[in-house]
Design a protein around this motif. Sequence first.
Motif, PDB file in Angstrom:
ATOM      1  N   THR A 172       0.870  -1.346   0.013  1.00  0.00           N
ATOM      2  CA  THR A 172      -0.054  -0.008  -0.013  1.00  0.00           C
ATOM      3  C   THR A 172       1.093   1.175   0.129  1.00  0.00           C
ATOM      4  O   THR A 172       0.529   2.282  -0.915  1.00  0.00           O
ATOM      5  N   PHE A 173       1.679   1.222   1.030  1.00  0.00           N
ATOM      6  CA  PHE A 173       2.720   2.609   0.881  1.00  0.00           C
ATOM      7  C   PHE A 173       3.486   2.790  -0.153  1.00  0.00           C
ATOM      8  O   PHE A 173       3.734   3.853  -0.820  1.00  0.00           O
ATOM      9  N   LEU A 174       3.933   1.523  -0.846  1.00  0.00           N
ATOM     10  CA  LEU A 174       4.980   1.498  -2.004  1.00  0.00           C
ATOM     11  C   LEU A 174       3.799   1.903  -3.240  1.00  0.00           C
ATOM     12  O   LEU A 174       4.264   2.551  -4.043  1.00  0.00           O
ATOM     13  N   TYR A 175       2.909   1.366  -3.173  1.00  0.00           N
ATOM     14  CA  TYR A 175       1.820   1.908  -4.405  1.00  0.00           C
ATOM     15  C   TYR A 175       1.451   3.300  -4.462  1.00  0.00           C
ATOM     16  O   TYR A 175       1.564   4.097  -5.313  1.00  0.00           O
ATOM     17  N   PHE A 176       1.134   3.735  -3.197  1.00  0.00           N
ATOM     18  CA  PHE A 176       0.792   5.350  -3.008  1.00  0.00           C
ATOM     19  C   PHE A 176       1.972   6.218  -3.375  1.00  0.00           C
ATOM     20  O   PHE A 176       1.870   7.159  -3.953  1.00  0.00           O
ATOM     21  N   GLY A 177       3.244   5.723  -2.875  1.00  0.00           N
ATOM     22  CA  GLY A 177       4.318   6.470  -3.271  1.00  0.00           C
ATOM     23  C   GLY A 177       4.844   6.507  -4.620  1.00  0.00           C
ATOM     24  O   GLY A 177       5.042   7.708  -5.121  1.00  0.00           O
ATOM     25  N   VAL A 178       4.685   5.452  -5.152  1.00  0.00           N
ATOM     26  CA  VAL A 178       4.964   5.465  -6.946  1.00  0.00           C
ATOM     27  C   VAL A 178       3.839   6.429  -7.638  1.00  0.00           C
ATOM     28  O   VAL A 178       4.154   6.874  -8.345  1.00  0.00           O
ATOM     29  N   ALA A 179       2.666   5.949  -7.209  1.00  0.00           N
ATOM     30  CA  ALA A 179       1.722   6.513  -8.079  1.00  0.00           C
ATOM     31  C   ALA A 179       1.397   8.025  -7.816  1.00  0.00           C
ATOM     32  O   ALA A 179       1.214   8.840  -8.770  1.00  0.00           O
ATOM     33  N   SER A 180       1.881   8.525  -6.502  1.00  0.00           N
ATOM     34  CA  SER A 180       1.891   9.910  -6.503  1.00  0.00           C
ATOM     35  C   SER A 180       3.046  10.461  -6.956  1.00  0.00           C
ATOM     36  O   SER A 180       2.710  11.819  -7.586  1.00  0.00           O
ATOM     37  N   PHE A 181       4.123   9.855  -7.211  1.00  0.00           N
ATOM     38  CA  PHE A 181       5.518  10.464  -7.591  1.00  0.00           C
ATOM     39  C   PHE A 181       5.004  10.418  -9.416  1.00  0.00           C
ATOM     40  O   PHE A 181       5.471  11.543 -10.045  1.00  0.00           O
ATOM     41  N   LEU A 189      -5.685   2.391  -7.711  1.00  0.00           N
ATOM     42  CA  LEU A 189      -5.259   2.462  -6.234  1.00  0.00           C
ATOM     43  C   LEU A 189      -6.491   2.418  -5.201  1.00  0.00           C
ATOM     44  O   LEU A 189      -6.648   2.055  -4.321  1.00  0.00           O
ATOM     45  N   GLY A 190      -7.576   3.100  -5.654  1.00  0.00           N
ATOM     46  CA  GLY A 190      -8.905   2.965  -4.891  1.00  0.00           C
ATOM     47  C   GLY A 190      -9.321   1.950  -4.690  1.00  0.00           C
ATOM     48  O   GLY A 190      -9.913   1.154  -3.712  1.00  0.00           O
ATOM     49  N   TRP A 191      -9.538   1.226  -6.064  1.00  0.00           N
ATOM     50  CA  TRP A 191     -10.128  -0.440  -5.962  1.00  0.00           C
ATOM     51  C   TRP A 191      -8.917  -1.198  -5.134  1.00  0.00           C
ATOM     52  O   TRP A 191      -9.490  -2.199  -4.507  1.00  0.00           O
ATOM     53  N   PHE A 192      -7.890  -0.900  -5.105  1.00  0.00           N
ATOM     54  CA  PHE A 192      -6.855  -1.960  -4.454  1.00  0.00           C
ATOM     55  C   PHE A 192      -7.237  -1.658  -2.949  1.00  0.00           C
ATOM     56  O   PHE A 192      -7.154  -2.604  -2.023  1.00  0.00           O
ATOM     57  N   CYS A 228     -11.435   1.586   3.754  1.00  0.00           N
ATOM     58  CA  CYS A 228     -12.888   1.870   3.014  1.00  0.00           C
ATOM     59  C   CYS A 228     -12.845   3.135   2.934  1.00  0.00           C
ATOM     60  O   CYS A 228     -13.612   3.803   1.547  1.00  0.00           O
ATOM     61  N   ALA A 229     -12.529   4.039   3.558  1.00  0.00           N
ATOM     62  CA  ALA A 229     -12.450   5.693   3.349  1.00  0.00           C
ATOM     63  C   ALA A 229     -11.458   6.167   1.995  1.00  0.00           C
ATOM     64  O   ALA A 229     -12.171   6.850   1.161  1.00  0.00           O
ATOM     65  N   LEU A 230     -10.565   5.324   1.954  1.00  0.00           N
ATOM     66  CA  LEU A 230      -9.756   5.629   0.571  1.00  0.00           C
ATOM     67  C   LEU A 230     -10.373   5.127  -0.463  1.00  0.00           C
ATOM     68  O   LEU A 230     -10.476   5.713  -1.640  1.00  0.00           O
ATOM     69  N   PHE A 231     -10.977   3.890  -0.520  1.00  0.00           N
ATOM     70  CA  PHE A 231     -11.676   3.224  -1.507  1.00  0.00           C
ATOM     71  C   PHE A 231     -13.062   4.265  -1.732  1.00  0.00           C
ATOM     72  O   PHE A 231     -13.046   4.484  -3.158  1.00  0.00           O
ATOM     73  N   ALA A 232     -13.728   5.030  -0.727  1.00  0.00           N
ATOM     74  CA  ALA A 232     -14.545   5.886  -1.119  1.00  0.00           C
ATOM     75  C   ALA A 232     -14.136   7.085  -2.006  1.00  0.00           C
ATOM     76  O   ALA A 232     -14.911   7.682  -2.867  1.00  0.00           O
ATOM     77  N   VAL A 233     -13.191   7.573  -1.314  1.00  0.00           N
ATOM     78  CA  VAL A 233     -12.619   8.908  -1.980  1.00  0.00           C
ATOM     79  C   VAL A 233     -11.749   8.689  -3.354  1.00  0.00           C
ATOM     80  O   VAL A 233     -12.278   9.356  -4.263  1.00  0.00           O
TER      81      VAL A 233
END
Length: 310
Positions: A172-181, A189-192, A228-233
């Motif tokens: 999760t952290f790695l996915y967010f880090g790479v996707a943000s950059f 990412l939300g579906w993940f 769940c909140a991240l999925f919703a957003v």
Amino acid sequence: MLHTSLGAIIEDTRAAMRRAPCFQNPVSGLGCKFCGSKRSWVQHLRQVHVFLPRTKTGHDILASGTNHNSASGPILRYCPAILLTLYYEVSAIGVTPMIHLGLFFAGAAYILNGLSFLGVVDARSSSPLNTLVGLFFLAITYQLVWPLHDFTGPEKTEILLVAAGELLFGVTFLYFGVASFTGLSASNLGWFCGWAALVSAAITAVQMTWFGDVKSAALWFVWTVVFCALFAVLALTLERLTRPTGYLIIVAGFSTCFFPGGLLLLRSWELVPPSVVWTVQLSAITLFLLLSIRSSRIAPNDKPHPLPAA
């Protein structure tokens, strides 16, 4: 009985470790939790040496002519087998301080990511910390799983459950880090995160019912709500939940990572009553729900970032 394979030696050593008192309970890098001593690994190895059966495997090559019954005898008698077995059996326990340290620093990532949801910091600027924390959790996962040569026994199941949680956080952290950059779409990412919410809910149930660890279950319950909140957003694009989610991530960074991780590093987590842990975590979720209800009545003024990191 004459053993001829390293596997047989390891089985002998594993049996000896089960009989040695200090190996009947977890041994951490801070000392033996059974006897309370600050024994070194060599001293623990010598304790295993006492319980080893009399065999000629490795003895003729490594320590011929030594006294097998002496606790002070050469540890080299089973040097390869003992070291390998010790690594296989307690490396997951030895990595426990790393898990606590990872949880502690995950709090910093949570807080920074929550600020990115609130628009205080740029999402891309949080990607280095997310990437580093994600890689650290992946390293912990490798350290936990790699030594396991079989997956039988309740202790192995518990290690695998811990590894699953560490891997979930790492990815999760790695996915967010790479996707943000890189500016990747937030939808995938939300579906993940939706899938991660299901995994977190399952881990919460297992912690509560199977292992009886109600405090860990409380932490995983909050992480389930966060996912769940991240999925919703991110997946459902419910923009009105962006700011409540940001506040939830910040509060969760303190309540589920920073303070528990710090107490675990100080070996004081066991002193905290489960009722206190659950009260704090339910308060965080209640705050999120109240903010969500409020945001649903007020049209949002702030648009979310293309990819806020969490």
